[in-house]
Motif scaffolding. Structure first.
Motif, mmCIF file in Angstrom:
data_model
loop_
_atom_site.group_PDB
_atom_site.id
_atom_site.type_symbol
_atom_site.label_atom_id
_atom_site.label_comp_id
_atom_site.label_asym_id
_atom_site.label_seq_id
_atom_site.Cartn_x
_atom_site.Cartn_y
_atom_site.Cartn_z
ATOM 1 N N GLU A 1 0.830 -1.208 0.000
ATOM 2 C CA GLU A 1 0.000 0.000 0.000
ATOM 3 C C GLU A 1 0.866 1.260 0.000
ATOM 4 O O GLU A 1 0.588 2.219 -0.711
ATOM 5 N N ASN B 1 2.646 1.560 -3.431
ATOM 6 C CA ASN B 1 1.735 2.055 -4.461
ATOM 7 C C ASN B 1 1.421 3.540 -4.278
ATOM 8 O O ASN B 1 1.389 4.296 -5.253
ATOM 9 N N GLU C 1 8.321 1.869 -8.142
ATOM 10 C CA GLU C 1 8.427 0.663 -8.956
ATOM 11 C C GLU C 1 9.717 -0.043 -8.575
ATOM 12 O O GLU C 1 10.667 0.597 -8.094
#
Length: 55
Positions: free
Chosen positions: A19, A22, A27
């Motif tokens: 979480e 994101n 990445e």
């Protein structure tokens, strides 16, 4: 404030919860800045570090 319990693995590695990963737009392979501030570890994206430096 969301809190997640995690463990430190071999080599001092700490997994960033998905979480958080994101929400930061991270990445795999991205560079981040790690700071120790008042006994807390803080992780910043390069864009966040630049914004803070410019402010």
């Amino acid at each position: 404030m969301l809190q997640v319990k995690t463990k430190i693995s071999e080599g001092g590695r700490v997994a960033i919860p998905a979480e958080y990963f994101n929400q930061l737009g991270l990445e795999v392979g991205d560079d981040v800045i790690v700071r120790l501030v008042d006994g807390e570890i803080r992780i910043f994206t390069l864009a966040q570090a630049i914004q803070q430096a410019q402010a």
